[in-house]
Design a protein around this motif. Sequence first.
Motif, PDB file in Angstrom:
ATOM      1  N   UNK A 189       6.480  23.576  -7.266  1.00  0.00           N
ATOM      2  CA  UNK A 189       5.730  22.624  -6.435  1.00  0.00           C
ATOM      3  C   UNK A 189       5.793  21.219  -7.018  1.00  0.00           C
ATOM      4  N   UNK A 190       5.533  21.087  -8.326  1.00  0.00           N
ATOM      5  CA  UNK A 190       5.501  19.764  -8.943  1.00  0.00           C
ATOM      6  C   UNK A 190       6.871  19.109  -8.965  1.00  0.00           C
ATOM      7  N   UNK A 191       7.911  19.901  -9.241  1.00  0.00           N
ATOM      8  CA  UNK A 191       9.250  19.312  -9.313  1.00  0.00           C
ATOM      9  C   UNK A 191       9.717  18.822  -7.948  1.00  0.00           C
ATOM     10  N   UNK A 192       9.429  19.580  -6.892  1.00  0.00           N
ATOM     11  CA  UNK A 192       9.787  19.145  -5.540  1.00  0.00           C
ATOM     12  C   UNK A 192       9.045  17.858  -5.191  1.00  0.00           C
ATOM     13  N   UNK A 228       0.839  -1.207   0.000  1.00  0.00           N
ATOM     14  CA  UNK A 228       0.000   0.000   0.000  1.00  0.00           C
ATOM     15  C   UNK A 228       0.868   1.250   0.000  1.00  0.00           C
ATOM     16  N   UNK A 229       1.914   1.257   0.842  1.00  0.00           N
ATOM     17  CA  UNK A 229       2.825   2.409   0.894  1.00  0.00           C
ATOM     18  C   UNK A 229       3.508   2.605  -0.465  1.00  0.00           C
ATOM     19  N   UNK A 230       3.930   1.505  -1.078  1.00  0.00           N
ATOM     20  CA  UNK A 230       4.547   1.588  -2.400  1.00  0.00           C
ATOM     21  C   UNK A 230       3.561   2.161  -3.419  1.00  0.00           C
ATOM     22  N   UNK A 231       2.304   1.727  -3.340  1.00  0.00           N
ATOM     23  CA  UNK A 231       1.290   2.222  -4.278  1.00  0.00           C
ATOM     24  C   UNK A 231       0.937   3.692  -4.026  1.00  0.00           C
ATOM     25  N   UNK A 232       0.992   4.116  -2.768  1.00  0.00           N
ATOM     26  CA  UNK A 232       0.798   5.542  -2.476  1.00  0.00           C
ATOM     27  C   UNK A 232       1.880   6.356  -3.192  1.00  0.00           C
ATOM     28  N   UNK A 233       3.127   5.933  -3.037  1.00  0.00           N
ATOM     29  CA  UNK A 233       4.236   6.635  -3.676  1.00  0.00           C
ATOM     30  C   UNK A 233       4.109   6.603  -5.196  1.00  0.00           C
ATOM     31  N   UNK A 234       3.759   5.452  -5.738  1.00  0.00           N
ATOM     32  CA  UNK A 234       3.620   5.329  -7.191  1.00  0.00           C
ATOM     33  C   UNK A 234       2.509   6.227  -7.725  1.00  0.00           C
ATOM     34  N   UNK A 235       1.402   6.320  -7.002  1.00  0.00           N
ATOM     35  CA  UNK A 235       0.308   7.167  -7.462  1.00  0.00           C
ATOM     36  C   UNK A 235       0.636   8.652  -7.329  1.00  0.00           C
ATOM     37  N   UNK A 236       1.400   9.010  -6.303  1.00  0.00           N
ATOM     38  CA  UNK A 236       1.888  10.387  -6.227  1.00  0.00           C
ATOM     39  C   UNK A 236       2.824  10.679  -7.400  1.00  0.00           C
ATOM     40  N   UNK A 294      -4.118   4.453  -4.253  1.00  0.00           N
ATOM     41  CA  UNK A 294      -4.661   5.527  -5.092  1.00  0.00           C
ATOM     42  C   UNK A 294      -5.577   6.442  -4.288  1.00  0.00           C
ATOM     43  N   UNK A 295      -6.359   5.832  -3.385  1.00  0.00           N
ATOM     44  CA  UNK A 295      -7.252   6.623  -2.524  1.00  0.00           C
ATOM     45  C   UNK A 295      -6.456   7.598  -1.664  1.00  0.00           C
ATOM     46  N   UNK A 296      -5.414   7.109  -1.034  1.00  0.00           N
ATOM     47  CA  UNK A 296      -4.603   7.971  -0.161  1.00  0.00           C
ATOM     48  C   UNK A 296      -3.912   9.063  -0.971  1.00  0.00           C
ATOM     49  N   UNK A 297      -3.434   8.712  -2.163  1.00  0.00           N
ATOM     50  CA  UNK A 297      -2.715   9.677  -2.996  1.00  0.00           C
ATOM     51  C   UNK A 297      -3.636  10.635  -3.740  1.00  0.00           C
ATOM     52  N   UNK A 298      -4.950  10.459  -3.591  1.00  0.00           N
ATOM     53  CA  UNK A 298      -5.893  11.318  -4.315  1.00  0.00           C
ATOM     54  C   UNK A 298      -5.848  12.772  -3.843  1.00  0.00           C
ATOM     55  N   UNK A 299      -5.177  13.024  -2.719  1.00  0.00           N
ATOM     56  CA  UNK A 299      -5.042  14.404  -2.227  1.00  0.00           C
ATOM     57  C   UNK A 299      -3.989  15.169  -3.023  1.00  0.00           C
ATOM     58  N   UNK A 300      -3.283  14.482  -3.907  1.00  0.00           N
ATOM     59  CA  UNK A 300      -2.176  15.092  -4.636  1.00  0.00           C
ATOM     60  C   UNK A 300      -2.558  16.393  -5.343  1.00  0.00           C
ATOM     61  N   UNK A 339       0.313  10.681 -10.778  1.00  0.00           N
ATOM     62  CA  UNK A 339      -0.625  11.803 -10.771  1.00  0.00           C
ATOM     63  C   UNK A 339       0.081  13.131 -10.518  1.00  0.00           C
ATOM     64  N   UNK A 340       1.160  13.084  -9.750  1.00  0.00           N
ATOM     65  CA  UNK A 340       1.912  14.307  -9.503  1.00  0.00           C
ATOM     66  C   UNK A 340       2.608  14.843 -10.736  1.00  0.00           C
ATOM     67  N   UNK A 341       2.903  13.972 -11.684  1.00  0.00           N
ATOM     68  CA  UNK A 341       3.570  14.406 -12.905  1.00  0.00           C
ATOM     69  C   UNK A 341       2.607  14.644 -14.062  1.00  0.00           C
TER      70      UNK A 341
END
Length: 225
Positions: free
Chosen positions: A197-200, A44-52, A173-179, A55-57
């Motif tokens: 912001x996005x690059x950081x 789950x932690x790995x998927x949070x990072x992957x979704x950030x 994905x749910x946790x990372x939806x705040x991105x 979606x962050x990019x």
Amino acid sequence: MSTHFDFIWRFIESPIWRANRTQNKHFDILDTIKTHYKLILYLIVVMVAFNFLSHGSEDLYPTFLREQKHFDAKTIGNITIFYNIAAIFGGIFFGSLSEKIGRKKSILLACVLVIPATYFWAYGNSLIALSIGACIMQFMVQGAWGVIPTYLNERVPSHTRSTLPGLVYQLGNLIASVNALIQTKTAEAMGNNYAGVMSVMIVIVAIVLLVLIPFGKETRGASLH
């Protein structure tokens, strides 16, 4: 109509499903979570990072091009088309590469290359530079993602394969939806500085993945039976 249903009725389940038929009948998601909670929390932690990372990019890049670079809608649309094509090739390339050098090494290589790509993706000083940067970025980001479906399926117990990969992905994905909210509010507070912001965000998440992935097992060649 009857021919159609006859075809469905005669359809043979996969050998893996049939081999695990007994376990499938007694599958209990709560018992599975209790038994494999450490693995599930890690994934789950790995998927949070992957979704950030993805979606962050992606999500606010068109907004960045409009608000900070002041490109018109047609130009933004063309750049978006190009970097999505690059993303497809990235997934194919790194997915294939993982069959040769391993899942973890492929993911780590893509994440390492995300970091220098961030400069051109966010701070390119021309339309061409930004377009190339965006294509390189998505080639690497979706390249790392191209390994994930196989990696998740190889990590979980065989009788949970139809449930756990989807569960950990959706929770991540749910946790990372705040991105998008985090990036938008922060960028607006900094005078629409989406690039900063996005690059950081991307560099931090890439580093997090570089730390997390080595803790997982290498799964290349693992039996799916």
